[in-house]
Scaffold this motif. Structure first.
Motif, PDB file in Angstrom:
ATOM      1  N   ASP A  87       0.835  -1.208   0.000  1.00  0.00           N
ATOM      2  CA  ASP A  87       0.000   0.000   0.000  1.00  0.00           C
ATOM      3  C   ASP A  87       0.868   1.256   0.000  1.00  0.00           C
ATOM      4  OD1 ASP A  87      -2.350  -1.429  -0.031  1.00  0.00           O
ATOM      5  OD2 ASP A  87      -2.635  -1.365   2.145  1.00  0.00           O
ATOM      6  N   ILE A  88       1.932   1.233   0.801  1.00  0.00           N
ATOM      7  CA  ILE A  88       2.836   2.385   0.870  1.00  0.00           C
ATOM      8  C   ILE A  88       3.556   2.577  -0.463  1.00  0.00           C
ATOM      9  CG2 ILE A  88       4.937   3.283   1.947  1.00  0.00           C
ATOM     10  CD1 ILE A  88       4.023   1.832   4.526  1.00  0.00           C
ATOM     11  N   MET A  89       4.057   1.469  -1.024  1.00  0.00           N
ATOM     12  CA  MET A  89       4.773   1.543  -2.300  1.00  0.00           C
ATOM     13  C   MET A  89       3.861   2.047  -3.414  1.00  0.00           C
ATOM     14  SD  MET A  89       6.943  -2.019  -2.101  1.00  0.00           S
ATOM     15  CE  MET A  89       7.716  -1.804  -3.708  1.00  0.00           C
ATOM     16  N   GLU A  90       2.622   1.584  -3.411  1.00  0.00           N
ATOM     17  CA  GLU A  90       1.687   1.989  -4.460  1.00  0.00           C
ATOM     18  C   GLU A  90       1.240   3.436  -4.275  1.00  0.00           C
ATOM     19  OE1 GLU A  90      -1.277  -1.137  -4.507  1.00  0.00           O
ATOM     20  OE2 GLU A  90       0.275  -2.637  -4.908  1.00  0.00           O
ATOM     21  N   ARG A  91       1.145   3.856  -3.006  1.00  0.00           N
ATOM     22  CA  ARG A  91       0.824   5.264  -2.751  1.00  0.00           C
ATOM     23  C   ARG A  91       1.948   6.160  -3.264  1.00  0.00           C
ATOM     24  NH1 ARG A  91      -3.248   7.838  -3.044  1.00  0.00           N
ATOM     25  NH2 ARG A  91      -1.951   9.244  -4.238  1.00  0.00           N
ATOM     26  N   ASP A  92       3.180   5.730  -3.020  1.00  0.00           N
ATOM     27  CA  ASP A  92       4.339   6.490  -3.512  1.00  0.00           C
ATOM     28  C   ASP A  92       4.354   6.538  -5.040  1.00  0.00           C
ATOM     29  OD1 ASP A  92       5.155   6.933  -0.935  1.00  0.00           O
ATOM     30  OD2 ASP A  92       6.683   5.361  -0.926  1.00  0.00           O
ATOM     31  N   ALA A  99     -11.015  -1.696  -5.951  1.00  0.00           N
ATOM     32  CA  ALA A  99     -11.697  -0.536  -5.362  1.00  0.00           C
ATOM     33  C   ALA A  99     -10.755   0.662  -5.232  1.00  0.00           C
ATOM     34  CB  ALA A  99     -12.263  -0.914  -3.992  1.00  0.00           C
ATOM     35  N   SER A 100      -9.553   0.423  -4.709  1.00  0.00           N
ATOM     36  CA  SER A 100      -8.631   1.545  -4.468  1.00  0.00           C
ATOM     37  C   SER A 100      -8.096   2.125  -5.770  1.00  0.00           C
ATOM     38  CB  SER A 100      -7.477   1.095  -3.567  1.00  0.00           C
ATOM     39  OG  SER A 100      -6.709   0.082  -4.185  1.00  0.00           O
ATOM     40  N   TRP A 101      -7.804   1.269  -6.750  1.00  0.00           N
ATOM     41  CA  TRP A 101      -7.290   1.775  -8.028  1.00  0.00           C
ATOM     42  C   TRP A 101      -8.372   2.534  -8.790  1.00  0.00           C
ATOM     43  CZ3 TRP A 101      -4.009  -2.953 -10.140  1.00  0.00           C
ATOM     44  CH2 TRP A 101      -2.973  -3.212  -9.220  1.00  0.00           C
TER      45      TRP A 101
END
Length: 266
Positions: free
Chosen positions: A9-14, A89-91
């Motif tokens: 989640d952190i990597m994808e947020r970055d 959902a998040s994407w």
């Protein structure tokens, strides 16, 4: 791995943040370019901005898939249905936020140009296509990971942790999960080609012995009577951990050479 999803989640947020910044730069350059040409808010200008946002969405979906795939392949963790649905959902939410930003910046311009109907249709189609793409890519990723991990020769990080007596977090910090996985594969191949099992067992024993030495030093950290003494012990432990990493990589190099034909070895 318990914290893998949080790490992803952190990597994808970055990744999202980085791509949003890239798009902001492109949009700004377009604004400058068309303003200098006295074509601000012309159809060409608006088309260029739409293209930039479409590119952002395509790149975002591709980038998020790549992050999820590479990390899960490395740690041999498949994509379960719960996580897959969360990704969808998040994407999709990320895509919706991107298009909301596009609307906020340019819909009023299209209203003035009396082209808002075409603009709304275009945005709606982009959103529809993006959602289809997200669903398709997540499904493909789930299937691909299931196939690859199910047939992989690599040992799970949890098993490496058990074999060598190191926490998974330490394996991650030292960046030795993949080298150890490859080392075990090469050792199995060498054993299959007739290499003495005792020699190969000694490879594991070398690593285990050094792990014990590292742990022995780490266990004495709080025996230091002063802050300086404790700092010195911590530094020694850190150096031993780096040495352990070098040992793993050196053993991997040796095994990689051993598997080659004699004339091809360095």
């Amino acid at each position: 791995m318990e914290d893998l999803d949080k790490t992803l989640d952190i990597m994808e947020r970055d990744k999202c943040t980085s791509l949003l910044a890239e798009n902001a730069v492109r949009v700004k350059k377009n604004n400058i370019k068309f303003t200098k040409k006295n074509m601000k808010h012309s159809q060409e200008h608006l088309d260029a901005q739409m293209v930039s946002y479409e590119r952002l969405i395509r790149t975002l979906i591709k980038g998020l898939v790549t992050v999820e795939k590479k990390v899960r392949q490395k740690y041999l963790v498949p994509l379960d249905s719960v996580r897959a649905n969360k990704l969808r959902a998040s994407w999709n939410t990320e895509v919706e936020c991107i298009l909301e930003d596009l609307n906020k910046k340019y819909r009023s311009v299209h209203i003035q140009r009396k082209s808002v109907e075409e603009f709304d249709q275009k945005v709606s189609q982009v959103l529809k296509d993006a959602k289809i793409s997200v669903d398709t890519e997540v499904t493909k990723l789930q299937e691909k990971l299931g196939e690859e991990i199910g047939t992989s020769e690599k040992i799970q990080p949890s098993e490496l942790s058990r074999i060598y007596g190191l926490d998974e977090s330490v394996l991650i910090d030292l960046q030795v999960i993949e080298p150890l996985q490859n080392l075990k594969i090469l050792c199995n191949q060498l054993q299959g080609s007739g290499c003495d099992e005792g020699v190969l067992n000694s490879v594991d024993e070398i690593i285990k012995m050094y792990v014990k030495e590292v742990k022995a030093v780490e266990s004495t950290v709080w025996s230091g009577r002063s802050a300086d003494q404790r700092k010195e012990i911590k530094m020694r432990a850190a150096k031993l951990n780096l040495n352990l990493k070098e040992i793993v990589y050196s053993l991997l190099d040796l095994a990689s050479q051993a598997i080659l034909e004699k004339e091809k070895r360095n």
